[in-house]
Structures are given as C-alpha cells and as structure tokens.
Design a protein around this motif. Structure first.
Motif, mmCIF file in Angstrom:
data_model
loop_
_atom_site.group_PDB
_atom_site.id
_atom_site.type_symbol
_atom_site.label_atom_id
_atom_site.label_comp_id
_atom_site.label_asym_id
_atom_site.label_seq_id
_atom_site.Cartn_x
_atom_site.Cartn_y
_atom_site.Cartn_z
ATOM 1 N N LEU A 63 22.023 -45.043 7.878
ATOM 2 C CA LEU A 63 21.777 -46.424 8.285
ATOM 3 C C LEU A 63 22.043 -46.597 9.781
ATOM 4 O O LEU A 63 21.291 -47.289 10.482
ATOM 5 C CB LEU A 63 22.661 -47.381 7.464
ATOM 6 C CG LEU A 63 22.594 -48.866 7.836
ATOM 7 C CD1 LEU A 63 21.155 -49.387 7.771
ATOM 8 C CD2 LEU A 63 23.486 -49.698 6.919
ATOM 9 N N ALA A 75 22.111 -58.503 7.770
ATOM 10 C CA ALA A 75 21.884 -58.023 6.412
ATOM 11 C C ALA A 75 21.382 -59.188 5.575
ATOM 12 O O ALA A 75 21.680 -60.346 5.876
ATOM 13 C CB ALA A 75 23.184 -57.477 5.829
ATOM 14 N N THR A 76 20.604 -58.889 4.550
ATOM 15 C CA THR A 76 20.086 -59.941 3.677
ATOM 16 C C THR A 76 20.554 -59.679 2.255
ATOM 17 O O THR A 76 20.704 -58.527 1.843
ATOM 18 C CB THR A 76 18.551 -59.974 3.689
ATOM 19 O OG1 THR A 76 18.065 -58.716 3.194
ATOM 20 C CG2 THR A 76 18.021 -60.185 5.096
ATOM 21 N N SER A 77 20.768 -60.752 1.532
ATOM 22 C CA SER A 77 21.176 -60.603 0.136
ATOM 23 C C SER A 77 20.915 -61.899 -0.600
ATOM 24 O O SER A 77 21.037 -62.982 -0.037
ATOM 25 C CB SER A 77 22.667 -60.260 0.063
ATOM 26 O OG SER A 77 23.085 -60.241 -1.292
ATOM 27 N N LEU A 110 18.038 -56.043 7.731
ATOM 28 C CA LEU A 110 18.233 -55.058 6.666
ATOM 29 C C LEU A 110 17.890 -55.656 5.309
ATOM 30 O O LEU A 110 18.431 -56.702 4.930
ATOM 31 C CB LEU A 110 19.707 -54.628 6.618
ATOM 32 C CG LEU A 110 20.206 -53.536 7.548
ATOM 33 C CD1 LEU A 110 19.850 -53.814 8.979
ATOM 34 C CD2 LEU A 110 21.716 -53.358 7.383
ATOM 35 N N GLY A 112 17.643 -54.529 1.145
ATOM 36 C CA GLY A 112 18.196 -53.503 0.269
ATOM 37 C C GLY A 112 17.268 -53.077 -0.863
ATOM 38 O O GLY A 112 16.101 -53.476 -0.931
ATOM 39 N N LEU A 118 21.750 -54.260 -1.047
ATOM 40 C CA LEU A 118 22.547 -53.485 -0.093
ATOM 41 C C LEU A 118 23.953 -53.286 -0.660
ATOM 42 O O LEU A 118 24.485 -54.170 -1.330
ATOM 43 C CB LEU A 118 22.643 -54.237 1.242
ATOM 44 C CG LEU A 118 21.347 -54.415 2.041
ATOM 45 C CD1 LEU A 118 21.553 -55.449 3.152
ATOM 46 C CD2 LEU A 118 20.874 -53.093 2.639
ATOM 47 N N GLU A 122 27.053 -51.129 3.468
ATOM 48 C CA GLU A 122 25.870 -51.369 4.307
ATOM 49 C C GLU A 122 25.923 -52.766 4.928
ATOM 50 O O GLU A 122 25.583 -52.950 6.102
ATOM 51 C CB GLU A 122 24.589 -51.178 3.475
ATOM 52 C CG GLU A 122 24.274 -49.699 3.207
ATOM 53 C CD GLU A 122 23.382 -49.469 1.992
ATOM 54 O OE1 GLU A 122 23.091 -48.294 1.701
ATOM 55 O OE2 GLU A 122 23.004 -50.466 1.321
ATOM 56 N N ILE A 123 26.358 -53.738 4.149
ATOM 57 C CA ILE A 123 26.467 -55.106 4.687
ATOM 58 C C ILE A 123 27.495 -55.157 5.824
ATOM 59 O O ILE A 123 27.329 -55.892 6.795
ATOM 60 C CB ILE A 123 26.830 -56.109 3.560
ATOM 61 C CG1 ILE A 123 25.677 -56.191 2.552
ATOM 62 C CG2 ILE A 123 27.130 -57.499 4.126
ATOM 63 C CD1 ILE A 123 25.962 -57.080 1.344
ATOM 64 N N HIS A 125 27.887 -53.085 8.073
ATOM 65 C CA HIS A 125 27.266 -52.631 9.321
ATOM 66 C C HIS A 125 26.580 -53.764 10.089
ATOM 67 O O HIS A 125 26.198 -53.579 11.245
ATOM 68 C CB HIS A 125 26.226 -51.541 9.038
ATOM 69 C CG HIS A 125 26.826 -50.176 8.857
ATOM 70 N ND1 HIS A 125 27.457 -49.798 7.694
ATOM 71 C CD2 HIS A 125 26.911 -49.116 9.697
ATOM 72 C CE1 HIS A 125 27.888 -48.556 7.815
ATOM 73 N NE2 HIS A 125 27.578 -48.112 9.029
ATOM 74 N N ALA A 126 26.384 -54.896 9.449
ATOM 75 C CA ALA A 126 25.618 -55.981 10.069
ATOM 76 C C ALA A 126 26.537 -57.023 10.691
ATOM 77 O O ALA A 126 27.682 -57.192 10.281
ATOM 78 C CB ALA A 126 24.711 -56.633 9.033
ATOM 79 N N LEU A 129 25.352 -62.024 7.622
ATOM 80 C CA LEU A 129 24.692 -61.959 6.321
ATOM 81 C C LEU A 129 23.854 -63.231 6.168
ATOM 82 O O LEU A 129 24.354 -64.333 6.418
ATOM 83 C CB LEU A 129 25.718 -61.868 5.187
ATOM 84 C CG LEU A 129 25.138 -61.802 3.763
ATOM 85 C CD1 LEU A 129 24.377 -60.505 3.534
ATOM 86 C CD2 LEU A 129 26.250 -61.949 2.715
#
Lengths: 236, 236
Positions: A63, A75-77, A110, A112, A118, A122-123, A125-126, A129
């Motif tokens: 990543l 990051a997206t979620s 990002l 996932g 993700l 990984e989250i 790293h951003a 969110l």
C-alpha cells in the motif's frame, strides 16, 4: 487537483473494469492497484473506451508504494462510525469536499475489497476517513458505486468543462425573449397592472426553466409568429 | 418525495442486481422493469441485503405502465446535448435537483439499456431530460454508476437520517474545549496579544476539523492532562 484512485485487493473483474471506465468519465489521473485478486483480462472487457487508462494502471504489492507523492490520503468505508472507535470517526463526503476546496494539490483515495473493505491497518495509512451517508437499514454500497459517487463529486468540484449539457442562454438573450413576451402582452391586455403581473410571471417562469440556446431560439420563433399574427389581425 | 426507478430494457444481470442494491442504499421506494433482458436469477446474486426490494420489483411490457401515479417523469441520458435537437436539451443533474426542491411528490427516473440507452420515443414520454456532466472525451457512464450518482444526490436532498457518520459536537462542547485550550495558553504565554492570536487560531483549527463527539472526548482528555501537568509544574 490531481486524483489517484487506489484499489486495495479488488476482487471483482467487472467491478474493476467498470471502475476504470468511471475514472475516465471523471478525469482521474492515475489508478493504482494494490495486490488485486481480480482477473485483469476479464476486467478489460468492461473498460469500454477507457483502455488508455487501463493500460496505464500501476500494480504494486505494498500500500505504501501507492501513496507516494501525494498531499492528502483518504480512506473510504461504509463503516464510518463506531462507538468509541477512534478509527471510525469519518467525515461525510460533503464535509470532506469542503476541506478539499482549500488548496490540496494531489489526492489519493483508497477503496477496499468488495468482501471486507479496507483493514484497520490500511485505514491507519490515510489522513482521513470518509463515508458516503446512506440508508441506516443498509448503508453498504458496492465499491464501484462508491467510486462513481466520489469521483462525480470531485469532478464537479474541480470545475472541468463539459460538452454533454447544452449551453444556456445569457442575460441579453433572456431580455430579448422577455421583450417579445411583453409586446404580445401589451397587445392582448389593456389593464396595465394586470400586464405587469403577467410580465413578472413570465419572467419567473422562463427564468426558472433555464432555457438552452436552442430552446430559446424555438420559443423566440413561436412568440414572433404569435406577435405577427396578432399585428395582422389588429391591422386587418 | 417518493422515488420510482424505471429500468428500460436492462441487459446486464450484474448491473441489475447492483442497481437494486443501490436503490436500497438510498431508500428508493419502487423499481419497475420495462421488458428486461437481464437474467433475474443471475441478478439476484448481486442484490446483497436488498432482497426485499428485489422481490417487490414490478415487471411490465409497456413503458406507460411504469409511469402511472407519478408527478414528474425524468429521462436520463449521457447524450444530453445535440445541436439543433430539441430532444437533447438536457438539464444537468444539479439544475434538476434545484427544480425537484420545489414540491414534487413523486418522481420516476428512467434509465435505458446499457448498449443504446433510451430510444427517442422513450425520452418523449418524460417531462425532462437530465444528464450527469462528465469528461467530454468520454462522458458515457455505465448505467449502474449513473443510478448511484442520481440516487445519492436525491438521497441527500430528501434529508434522511443516517447512522454511518459519527455525531458531531455541538456549540457547548466546542466552547468547553476552547476554554481548556485557553486555560493552557494563559499558563504558557504571558503576552496578551499573542495569547489572543493563539486562541483565535485554535478556534479556527478545531472548528474546521468538525470533531466528532468521541474525538472531542479524546482531545478534552489530552488537554486536561496537559493542563494538570502544567499546574503541578507551576506549583511544584
């Protein structure tokens, strides 16, 4: 604003193809795949006219290699909120856009895996969110749908030119159209107060409809015809 | 605002499934299929947790049967503009949303085939044509992407509650946090003008970050710890 889409562990080949196409639709600059498990050959069947972007995709194992030379990493979620979970204190997409307005030069987004999103690592790293708000009963979007919504909003923000919307009329065209309407009104309504009310109403109705140049031309034609008939009938 | 999604001649089974899922994500009320050529059994594999909506889909042979009991019918197309073509004088999605704000009770949105979109005759059945602006080089979105963008924008407009975004702090929480920060500032900065500048800066920085309730709690904890250490060091 340079935009890099980073797909982490993408699983679905059709999803991948459609995402690349969507990236082209909304002027994404770069696509990075981190350990994809989708079949690239299969994916290429769904990219339609975005094969140039598909060919330029960069595949990495780590990543971190996908986050170099970037100002802001988001990051997206779908899981944007967890009670007492510091990782899941997301911004809504709209709030995020407000922040982006203030001079970010390059942005990595990002997305996932279809199955599990993700990871927490990984989250981490951003910088941020971000979540697309949706139905509490079922807020989990398919990844390619989430990408489309994100990229459309960013596309609007960046203010690109477009050609698939017709040009709208400007002020002078609008006033010329109103002049025609008022000329007709004066011929068919003698009460001045009533004529004024009609003029105002027409102004509002026509303004609200956001006429395209071509629609205006057709209406001008129509009003002119009415006017000339009326003149003939009055003089005849 | 009651929303009906009308899919005319949908071809892709995965597209259909994903669209139904997206409809659930954004609280669509009804889905009508007009002469679908997608495989419904195959489509059901992609609906995820939207099977209730999938079961309630209504299949008709005639477009007109899909437009009953509806205030406003809009057709969608990537080809929003054709020079001299009265049919292709589209509104952008944003302009359309402005119109919708003014008291429409029920809305049907027509989406066309993946291969060829809506026919001219089908577009004629609609009151408006709406287009998602996109890259002039390639503005044609996949249909399920277009659906996602439309429904997300309408979802925001309708102002539903959401649970996947954390609650933000209110005014009093914010002022309490600022009081803590100012207390610290007073202990470490003696110049009053400088303290004021720092206070203002903190206020803006913290306000802009749109703290969630939980993030606020963590920061309050942090500032309190700093403050108590400072007090100890001053008294010790």
């Amino acid at each position: 604003l340079r935009i890099r889409v980073v797909l982490v562990g993408i699983e679905g080949s059709m999803n991948l193809g459609v995402i690349v196409r969507t990236c082209k639709n909304f002027n994404v600059d770069e696509i990075f795949l981190v350990k994809p498990s989708a079949d690239l050959g299969e994916a290429s069947r769904y990219v339609a006219k975005a094969s140039d972007l598909f060919e330029r995709m960069i595949i990495v194992d780590d990543l971190e290699d996908a986050l170099k030379n970037i100002d802001l990493v988001v990051a997206t979620s779908a899981k944007g909120y967890g009670v007492g979970d510091v990782l899941r204190q997301a911004l809504s997409l709209d709030d995020f856009l407000e922040i982006i307005k203030k001079g970010v030069n390059s942005l990595a987004i990002l997305f996932g895996r279809e199955s599990t999103g993700l990871t927490r690592d990984e989250i981490m790293h951003a910088d941020l969110l971000v979540t697309i708000p949706a139905n509490p009963e079922y807020p989990v979007l398919n990844v390619s749908q989430a990408v489309a919504i994100f990229l459309y909003e960013l596309w609007k923000l960046r203010g690109f030119e477009t050609t698939n919307i017709p040009p709208r009329i400007g002020r002078s065209d609008f006033e010329n159209l109103m002049k025609l309407v008022d000329n007709i009104t004066r011929m068919i309504v003698s009460d001045e107060a009533k004529a004024k009310r009609l003029s105002l109403t027409w102004r509002r109705v026509l303004y609200r409809s956001r006429l395209s140049v071509y629609e205006d031309r057709l209406l001008v034609y129509w009003f002119r015809r009415v006017l000339s008939r009326l003149r003939r009938s009055y003089s005849g």
